[in-house]
Write a protein that holds these residues in place. Structure first.
Motif, PDB file in Angstrom:
ATOM      1  N   ASN A   1     -10.001  -1.204  -2.339  1.00 33.74           N
ATOM      2  CA  ASN A   1      -8.879  -1.022  -1.416  1.00 33.74           C
ATOM      3  C   ASN A   1      -8.393   0.418  -1.362  1.00 33.74           C
ATOM      4  O   ASN A   1      -7.323   0.689  -0.816  1.00 33.74           O
ATOM      5  N   THR A   2      -9.176   1.337  -1.929  1.00 40.07           N
ATOM      6  CA  THR A   2      -8.758   2.743  -2.008  1.00 40.07           C
ATOM      7  C   THR A   2      -9.543   3.586  -1.020  1.00 40.07           C
ATOM      8  O   THR A   2     -10.760   3.473  -0.912  1.00 40.07           O
TER       9      THR A   2
ATOM     10  N   ASP B   1     -11.251   2.365 -11.576  1.00 38.77           N
ATOM     11  CA  ASP B   1      -9.833   2.258 -11.210  1.00 38.77           C
ATOM     12  C   ASP B   1      -8.895   2.952 -12.199  1.00 38.77           C
ATOM     13  O   ASP B   1      -7.684   3.030 -11.953  1.00 38.77           O
TER      14      ASP B   1
ATOM     15  N   GLU C   1     -10.666   0.014  -6.481  1.00 37.66           N
ATOM     16  CA  GLU C   1     -11.603   0.843  -5.712  1.00 37.66           C
ATOM     17  C   GLU C   1     -11.865   0.262  -4.322  1.00 37.66           C
ATOM     18  O   GLU C   1     -11.946   1.008  -3.337  1.00 37.66           O
TER      19      GLU C   1
ATOM     20  N   GLN D   1     -10.196   7.556  -0.033  1.00 31.40           N
ATOM     21  CA  GLN D   1     -10.015   8.952  -0.424  1.00 31.40           C
ATOM     22  C   GLN D   1      -9.555   9.742   0.793  1.00 31.40           C
ATOM     23  O   GLN D   1     -10.220   9.744   1.824  1.00 31.40           O
TER      24      GLN D   1
ATOM     25  N   CYS E   1       3.871   2.108  -3.168  1.00 30.52           N
ATOM     26  CA  CYS E   1       3.350   0.964  -2.420  1.00 30.52           C
ATOM     27  C   CYS E   1       4.470   0.041  -1.941  1.00 30.52           C
ATOM     28  O   CYS E   1       5.364  -0.322  -2.705  1.00 30.52           O
TER      29      CYS E   1
ATOM     30  N   GLN F   1      -4.552   0.196  -7.591  1.00 29.35           N
ATOM     31  CA  GLN F   1      -5.552   1.258  -7.447  1.00 29.35           C
ATOM     32  C   GLN F   1      -6.979   0.706  -7.533  1.00 29.35           C
ATOM     33  O   GLN F   1      -7.874   1.319  -8.127  1.00 29.35           O
TER      34      GLN F   1
ATOM     35  N   PHE G   1       0.836  -1.198   0.000  1.00 31.69           N
ATOM     36  CA  PHE G   1       0.000   0.000   0.000  1.00 31.69           C
ATOM     37  C   PHE G   1       0.871   1.248   0.000  1.00 31.69           C
ATOM     38  O   PHE G   1       2.047   1.199   0.367  1.00 31.69           O
TER      39      PHE G   1
ATOM     40  N   VAL H   1      -5.069   9.718  -2.439  1.00 26.04           N
ATOM     41  CA  VAL H   1      -5.680   8.461  -1.997  1.00 26.04           C
ATOM     42  C   VAL H   1      -4.654   7.560  -1.323  1.00 26.04           C
ATOM     43  O   VAL H   1      -3.457   7.636  -1.579  1.00 26.04           O
ATOM     44  N   TYR H   2      -5.169   6.722  -0.446  1.00 25.78           N
ATOM     45  CA  TYR H   2      -4.433   5.582   0.114  1.00 25.78           C
ATOM     46  C   TYR H   2      -4.848   4.393  -0.731  1.00 25.78           C
ATOM     47  O   TYR H   2      -6.044   4.148  -0.916  1.00 25.78           O
ATOM     48  N   ASN H   3      -3.893   3.668  -1.288  1.00 27.80           N
ATOM     49  CA  ASN H   3      -4.241   2.704  -2.340  1.00 27.80           C
ATOM     50  C   ASN H   3      -3.360   1.467  -2.315  1.00 27.80           C
ATOM     51  O   ASN H   3      -2.245   1.477  -1.759  1.00 27.80           O
ATOM     52  N   ASP H   4      -3.868   0.406  -2.966  1.00 26.95           N
ATOM     53  CA  ASP H   4      -3.035  -0.775  -3.197  1.00 26.95           C
ATOM     54  C   ASP H   4      -2.279  -0.594  -4.507  1.00 26.95           C
ATOM     55  O   ASP H   4      -2.372   0.433  -5.176  1.00 26.95           O
TER      56      ASP H   4
END
Length: 226
Positions: free
Chosen positions: A217-218, A74, A215, A220, A85, A213, A37, A207-210
């Protein structure tokens, strides 16, 4: 190197690799234990552009449905990977408002960002839509982000993997052995100069994301109107 030249060179090399069967599969897309991440500043294209992209993807799905095709939710342009990540990163390791403050500072006096999406290119493991900013506004923003984050003591990994300079949209990743590489390249050739549309960027997202990207696991973190 000019952006068009970069995309052309990438496509030439990658299409040869794909046709030779030497492409790379992504083994982690369906790995539920993948814990990579990070946080990313990104732009999402408008609905008209995403509709055109799905028309292209429909042709690819018809000849090889086994690959990983990005859903509308995505698809994105990476403005900057603030923290690329990595395994074990979580939001409790940082204080998000400090990142928001630096980004807001970097957005001051920013000119309009307009991006044209025209044609497709490839890597040895993916298919991308080519993005062309119409002026230097996006690059100027990236330079301000680099400057301001490097002045700070915040955790960041800007340019650690590579210095981002393009505005592409990744839309396909190779998940399984390609069923028909020749047909895949024939379709990408057909769309090499296709006009997917042009849009004016009106907001940028943090965003915090995998890694992909996705949705689901994202998270805002902030919207920035521009």
């Amino acid at each position: 190197m000019q952006l068009q030249e970069h995309y052309n060179e990438l496509y030439k090399k990658s299409s040869e690799i794909i046709l030779a069967g030497k492409y790379t599969l992504d083994s982690q897309i369906n790995d539920e234990t993948d814990s990579r991440f990070g946080i990313t500043l990104l732009i999402r294209p408008n609905e008209a552009i995403k509709t055109n992209i799905q028309l292209f993807l429909d042709e690819l799905k018809a000849i090889d449905p086994s690959q990983y095709y990005y859903p509308d939710s995505d698809i994105h342009i990476t403005v900057m990977s603030i923290i690329s990540c990595y395994e074990g990163f979580s939001l409790d390791k940082i204080w998000v408002p400090e990142y928001v403050e630096i980004i807001r500072k970097s957005l001051l006096d920013l000119n309009e960002i307009k991006i044209e999406f025209r044609g497709v290119t490839a890597s040895p493991s993916a298919i991308m839509i080519q993005g062309f900013p119409t002026d230097e506004s996006l690059n100027n923003l990236r330079d301000k982000l680099r400057e301001n984050f490097k002045k700070s003591t915040l955790e960041q990994s800007i340019d650690r993997r590579y210095a981002i300079s393009t505005a592409h949209l990744t839309v396909v990743r190779f998940l399984e052995k390609l069923q028909n590489p020749k047909q895949l390249i024939e379709i990408t050739d057909k769309f090499r100069d296709f006009d997917f549309g042009t849009f004016m960027v009106d907001k940028i997202e943090l965003v915090y994301n995998d890694w992909y990207q996705r949705e689901r696991n994202t998270l805002q973190l902030e919207y920035f109107d521009i």
